[in-house]
Design a protein around this motif. Structure first.
Motif, PDB file in Angstrom:
ATOM      1  N   HIS A 163       0.989  -1.016   0.642  1.00 51.14           N
ATOM      2  CA  HIS A 163       0.108   0.042  -0.231  1.00 51.14           C
ATOM      3  C   HIS A 163       0.695   1.030   0.078  1.00 51.14           C
ATOM      4  N   ASN A 164       1.434   1.490   0.883  1.00 52.40           N
ATOM      5  CA  ASN A 164       2.951   2.604   0.644  1.00 52.40           C
ATOM      6  C   ASN A 164       3.472   2.527  -0.967  1.00 52.40           C
ATOM      7  N   TRP A 165       3.670   1.377  -1.789  1.00 54.12           N
ATOM      8  CA  TRP A 165       3.989   1.369  -2.528  1.00 54.12           C
ATOM      9  C   TRP A 165       3.310   2.670  -3.815  1.00 54.12           C
ATOM     10  N   VAL A 219       3.642 -12.200   0.069  1.00 49.81           N
ATOM     11  CA  VAL A 219       2.754 -10.951   0.432  1.00 49.81           C
ATOM     12  C   VAL A 219       1.786 -11.227   1.343  1.00 49.81           C
ATOM     13  N   VAL A 220       2.042  -9.752   2.832  1.00 45.12           N
ATOM     14  CA  VAL A 220       0.977  -9.684   3.184  1.00 45.12           C
ATOM     15  C   VAL A 220       0.576  -8.720   3.062  1.00 45.12           C
ATOM     16  N   ASP A 221      -0.903  -8.144   3.440  1.00 51.06           N
ATOM     17  CA  ASP A 221      -1.410  -6.831   2.795  1.00 51.06           C
ATOM     18  C   ASP A 221      -2.529  -6.912   3.543  1.00 51.06           C
ATOM     19  N   HIS A 222      -3.236  -4.799   4.258  1.00 49.10           N
ATOM     20  CA  HIS A 222      -4.124  -4.927   4.399  1.00 49.10           C
ATOM     21  C   HIS A 222      -5.191  -5.165   3.194  1.00 49.10           C
ATOM     22  N   SER A 273      -5.829   4.638   1.241  1.00 47.55           N
ATOM     23  CA  SER A 273      -6.967   4.052   2.571  1.00 47.55           C
ATOM     24  C   SER A 273      -5.722   3.142   3.502  1.00 47.55           C
ATOM     25  N   GLY A 274      -4.157   2.977   2.215  1.00 48.60           N
ATOM     26  CA  GLY A 274      -3.554   1.903   2.721  1.00 48.60           C
ATOM     27  C   GLY A 274      -4.372   0.062   3.225  1.00 48.60           C
ATOM     28  N   TYR A 275      -5.940   0.307   2.574  1.00 48.79           N
ATOM     29  CA  TYR A 275      -6.116  -1.128   2.136  1.00 48.79           C
ATOM     30  C   TYR A 275      -5.679  -1.181   0.672  1.00 48.79           C
ATOM     31  N   MET A 276      -5.353  -2.414   0.351  1.00 45.72           N
ATOM     32  CA  MET A 276      -5.147  -2.736  -1.325  1.00 45.72           C
ATOM     33  C   MET A 276      -6.598  -4.256  -1.574  1.00 45.72           C
ATOM     34  N   LYS A 277      -6.437  -3.798  -2.501  1.00 47.27           N
ATOM     35  CA  LYS A 277      -7.312  -5.474  -3.127  1.00 47.27           C
ATOM     36  C   LYS A 277      -6.447  -6.109  -3.010  1.00 47.27           C
TER      37      LYS A 277
END
Length: 276
Positions: free
Chosen positions: A155-157, A185-188, A202-206
Motif C-alpha cells: 500500500h505504501n508503494w 505477500v501480506v497486506d491490508h 486508505s492503506g488497504y489494497m485489493k
C-alpha cells in the motif's frame, strides 16, 4: 530375489520419508524458538496474535537454510524472528530504505536498524541491502534468493507511486529470486466490491490487484491463505487502516471500539517464480 530387492528399496523409502518428517519438525521447532525468544521486545510479541508469524512463515515454506530477502524491515518486527532462525544455516538480506534517501523518517529508521545489526548478536549475520521502487537498488544478487517476503508494504508503494511503482517492486523481487523461488505477500485487504479509488489513501489494497501485479511480471500464484484474516475489520475507517491498532490515529476517540476490532484484515499470498 524379487522380495529381497524390494525390501531394501521400501526401507530406504521409509527412511527418507522419516528424515523429511524429522527435518520439518526441526524447522518448526527452531522457528517456534525464535518466536518465543526473550530477545524479542515485549511489544512485538504482544502482536503475534494478529500477525501469526509461525503460521505465516510456515505457509510460505521457510526453512532454516533458506536465503531470504525481507523487504523494508522497518524497526525489525519480523527480523527479530528471521535473523536468529536463519543465522546458522541460512542467509537473511534486509532490504531497508536507501542510505541516500532524502526522507528524514527513512534515515532515522535505517540508522536505528543499522545500530541493531551492529549491537544485537541475533542480528549480527544480517546483510543489509537497499530497496525502493523505481530505483536501481539491488536487494540481493540476481537469482540468489529462495524467498522474498514483504509484510504490509504494498500500500505504501501504491500510495507514493501508483501501479508503476508496485509493478517495479515485483520485478525487483522476480530478479532476486531463484527459479522456483517464493514471493510471500501480506497486506491490508480492501473488499473487492469497493472502488479502486479507495486504495489511494486508505492503506488497504485489493487482493486481486496484488495478484495482477505479481502475475504481470511473471509470477504464478501458488496459494492463498486466510491466516491473517480479520472478519471484524470493515476496512472503512475515518483514518484508514491507521485508525486500528497499533497506530490508533484517532487517539482516545472510540479507542475501545477500534481496539476491540484488532489489527486489520489481511490477505496472505504465496507466489512462485517459474522454473522455466
Amino acid at each position: 530375489m524379487l522380495n529381497l530387492l524390494f525390501i531394501p528399496i521400501t526401507v530406504l523409502g521409509l527412511s527418507a520419508c522419516s528424515e523429511s518428517i524429522e527435518s520439518d519438525a526441526d524447522s518448526v521447532n527452531l522457528l517456534q524458538q525464535a518466536i518465543n525468544s526473550e530477545s524479542r521486545s515485549a511489544s512485538n510479541r504482544s502482536r503475534d496474535e494478529f500477525r501469526h508469524p509461525a503460521e505465516t512463515l510456515e505457509f510460505f515454506g521457510i526453512q532454516p537454510n533458506s536465503t531470504v530477502v525481507e523487504i523494508s524491515p522497518g524497526g525489525g518486527w519480523y527480523t527479530e524472528i528471521l535473523a536468529p532462525y536463519l543465522k546458522d544455516d541460512g542467509l537473511l538480506y534486509a532490504a531497508h530504505f536507501p542510505a541516500n534517501s532524502s526522507s528524514e523518517y527513512y534515515q532515522r529508521s535505517r540508522q536505528a536498524f543499522m545500530e541493531r545489526v551492529t549491537n544485537d548478536s541475533a542480528f549480527s549475520a544480517v546483510v543489509v541491502t537497499e530497496f525502493a521502487p523505481m530505483s536501481d537498488s539491488v536487494i540481493a544478487p540476481p537469482e540468489s534468493a529462495d524467498m522474498v517476503l514483504t509484510f504490509r508494504n504494498l500500500h505504501n508503494w501504491y500510495m507514493s507511486g501508483g501501479e508503476e511503482a508496485v509493478q517495479d517492486a515485483f520485478m525487483q523481487f522476480y530478479t532476486a529470486l531463484k527459479p522456483g523461488g517464493v514471493l510471500g505477500v501480506v497486506d491490508h485487504r480492501l473488499p473487492e466490491t469497493r472502488p479502486d479509488e479507495d486504495m489511494a489513501n486508505s492503506g488497504y489494497m485489493k487482493e486481486s490487484f496484488a495478484i495482477a501485479m505479481a502475475e504481470s511480471v511473471g509470477f504464478e500464484l501458488a496459494e492463498r491463505s486466510e491466516i491473517n484474516a480479520n472478519s471484524n475489520d470493515t476496512a472503512d475507517h475515518p483514518r484508514g487502516v491507521w485508525t486500528l491498532p497499533p497506530t490508533l490515529r484517532l487517539g482516545d476517540e472510540d479507542k475501545e471500539k477500534y481496539t476491540a476490532i484488532g489489527e486489520s484484515d489481511r490477505f496472505t499470498l504465496k507466489f512462485v517464480k517459474p522454473k522455466s
